[in-house]
Design a protein around this motif. Structure first.
Motif, PDB file in Angstrom:
ATOM      1  N   ILE A 179       0.719  -1.128  -0.012  1.00 44.29           N
ATOM      2  CA  ILE A 179      -0.041   0.075  -0.032  1.00 44.29           C
ATOM      3  C   ILE A 179       0.919   1.239  -0.057  1.00 44.29           C
ATOM      4  CG2 ILE A 179      -1.915   1.295   1.225  1.00 44.29           C
ATOM      5  CD1 ILE A 179      -2.683  -1.650   0.393  1.00 44.29           C
ATOM      6  N   GLN A 180       0.626   2.005  -0.965  1.00 45.44           N
ATOM      7  CA  GLN A 180       1.326   3.243  -1.090  1.00 45.44           C
ATOM      8  C   GLN A 180       0.743   4.458  -0.241  1.00 45.44           C
ATOM      9  OE1 GLN A 180       2.210   3.030  -5.509  1.00 45.44           O
ATOM     10  NE2 GLN A 180       3.494   4.441  -4.887  1.00 45.44           N
ATOM     11  N   ILE A 181       1.409   5.015   0.659  1.00 43.47           N
ATOM     12  CA  ILE A 181       1.011   6.374   1.130  1.00 43.47           C
ATOM     13  C   ILE A 181       1.602   7.540   0.796  1.00 43.47           C
ATOM     14  CG2 ILE A 181       0.594   7.613   3.613  1.00 43.47           C
ATOM     15  CD1 ILE A 181      -0.645   4.869   3.498  1.00 43.47           C
ATOM     16  N   VAL A 226       5.254  -5.284   9.781  1.00 50.07           N
ATOM     17  CA  VAL A 226       5.137  -4.462   8.869  1.00 50.07           C
ATOM     18  C   VAL A 226       6.282  -3.853   8.406  1.00 50.07           C
ATOM     19  CG1 VAL A 226       4.124  -1.839   7.981  1.00 50.07           C
ATOM     20  CG2 VAL A 226       2.595  -3.567   9.420  1.00 50.07           C
ATOM     21  N   LYS A 252       1.925  11.934   5.841  1.00 50.92           N
ATOM     22  CA  LYS A 252       2.463  10.698   5.317  1.00 50.92           C
ATOM     23  C   LYS A 252       2.980   9.757   6.397  1.00 50.92           C
ATOM     24  CE  LYS A 252       4.716  12.042   1.887  1.00 50.92           C
ATOM     25  NZ  LYS A 252       4.689  13.432   1.895  1.00 50.92           N
ATOM     26  N   VAL A 254       8.334  -0.728   6.008  1.00 50.97           N
ATOM     27  CA  VAL A 254       8.108   0.710   5.656  1.00 50.97           C
ATOM     28  C   VAL A 254       9.238   0.813   4.684  1.00 50.97           C
ATOM     29  CG1 VAL A 254       7.854   2.802   6.256  1.00 50.97           C
ATOM     30  CG2 VAL A 254       6.886   1.240   7.723  1.00 50.97           C
ATOM     31  N   LEU A 268       4.128  -1.070   3.487  1.00 49.16           N
ATOM     32  CA  LEU A 268       3.869   0.409   3.483  1.00 49.16           C
ATOM     33  C   LEU A 268       4.831   1.226   2.672  1.00 49.16           C
ATOM     34  CD1 LEU A 268       2.111   0.912   7.122  1.00 49.16           C
ATOM     35  CD2 LEU A 268       1.070   0.526   4.863  1.00 49.16           C
ATOM     36  N   ILE A 305      -7.722  -1.584   5.334  1.00 49.46           N
ATOM     37  CA  ILE A 305      -6.352  -2.021   4.967  1.00 49.46           C
ATOM     38  C   ILE A 305      -6.827  -3.650   5.169  1.00 49.46           C
ATOM     39  CG2 ILE A 305      -4.217  -2.303   5.154  1.00 49.46           C
ATOM     40  CD1 ILE A 305      -3.864   0.600   5.428  1.00 49.46           C
ATOM     41  N   GLU A 354       5.948   4.879   1.394  1.00 48.44           N
ATOM     42  CA  GLU A 354       5.848   6.333   1.556  1.00 48.44           C
ATOM     43  C   GLU A 354       6.464   6.915   0.342  1.00 48.44           C
ATOM     44  OE1 GLU A 354       7.071  10.089   4.448  1.00 48.44           O
ATOM     45  OE2 GLU A 354       6.770   8.187   5.301  1.00 48.44           O
ATOM     46  N   ILE A 407       2.036   6.573   8.720  1.00 42.87           N
ATOM     47  CA  ILE A 407       2.390   5.247   8.763  1.00 42.87           C
ATOM     48  C   ILE A 407       3.014   4.629   9.655  1.00 42.87           C
ATOM     49  CG2 ILE A 407       4.585   4.082   7.634  1.00 42.87           C
ATOM     50  CD1 ILE A 407       4.385   5.660   5.003  1.00 42.87           C
TER      51      ILE A 407
END
Length: 162
Positions: A5-7, A33, A15, A35, A95, A157, A97, A19
Motif C-alpha cells: 500500500i502506497q501512502i 509491517v 504521510k 516500511v 507500506l 486495509i 511512503e 504510517i
C-alpha cells in the motif's frame, strides 16, 4: 508476497505520521509491517564516526552492520522499489511512503481542497485521507477518511488486502 500500500501526498501532508500510527496499530495485532520511504532529497542514515561510516568514507561501495537485534545495509546506489518490495516479501504488509508514480494501490493524503487534483493525476488511488472535513468531496471515487480515523483506515486495509 506481502500486500503493498502506497501512502502518498505532498510535503507535510502527514504521510510519516499516518504510517507510524498504522505500523504501531498493526504491530499491536502481531502483523509484521515493513516500511519503504522514498527521499528525493538524499539522506545519510549512518552517523559520522561509526565504523560503517568510515568503511563507506574509505570507498566501500556497500557496507553492512549486524547484531542479534538489527541489521543495516548501506549501498552507494539507488534501489528500485520492486527490488525493495521483493526484499520485504515475507512481511505481512509493506507500506510505501512516496514513489507517487509507481503502480500500487495508493492512499492519497490531502492537506486542503487545493490538493484534490492529485487524486486524478495518480494511478490506483484506492482511498483518500483528508485533513479537513469541510472541503468538497467528490461523491463518486475512492473511499474517504479523516486524518484521525486510524482504526477505520487500518480496518479498511485489513479487509481489503490482508
Amino acid at each position: 508476497m506481502a500486500p503493498v500500500i502506497q501512502i502518498v501526498g505532498y510535503k507535510n501532508s502527514g504521510k510519516t505520521t499516518l504510517i507510524t500510527r498504522l505500523a504501531k496499530l498493526f504491530n499491536g495485532i502481531n502483523l509484521r509491517v515493513a516500511v519503504i520511504k522514498h527521499d528525493l532529497h538524499g539522506f545519510d542514515a549512518d552517523r559520522e564516526g561509526t565504523d560503517s561510516f568510515r568503511h563507506r568514507e574509505a570507498g566501500a561501495a556497500a557496507a553492512a552492520i549486524t547484531s542479534p537485534w538489527r541489521t543495516a545495509i548501506f549501498e552507494e546506489r539507488e534501489t528500485r522499489l520492486p527490488e525493495l518490495i521483493e526484499h520485504f516479501a515475507s512481511y505481512d504488509l509493506i507500506l510505501v511512503e512516496g514513489f507517487k508514480q509507481e503502480n500500487y494501490p495508493k492512499m492519497v493524503l490531502l492537506r486542503s481542497a487545493e490538493d484534490e487534483p492529485l487524486i486524478r493525476e495518480l494511478q490506483q488511488v484506492c482511498a483518500v485521507v483528508q485533513k479537513e472535513a469541510d472541503f468538497p468531496v467528490d461523491e463518486v471515487g475512492p473511499r474517504r477518511f479523516q486524518r484521525d480515523e486510524i482504526e477505520p483506515i487500518a480496518e479498511y486495509i485489513r479487509q481489503t488486502w490482508l
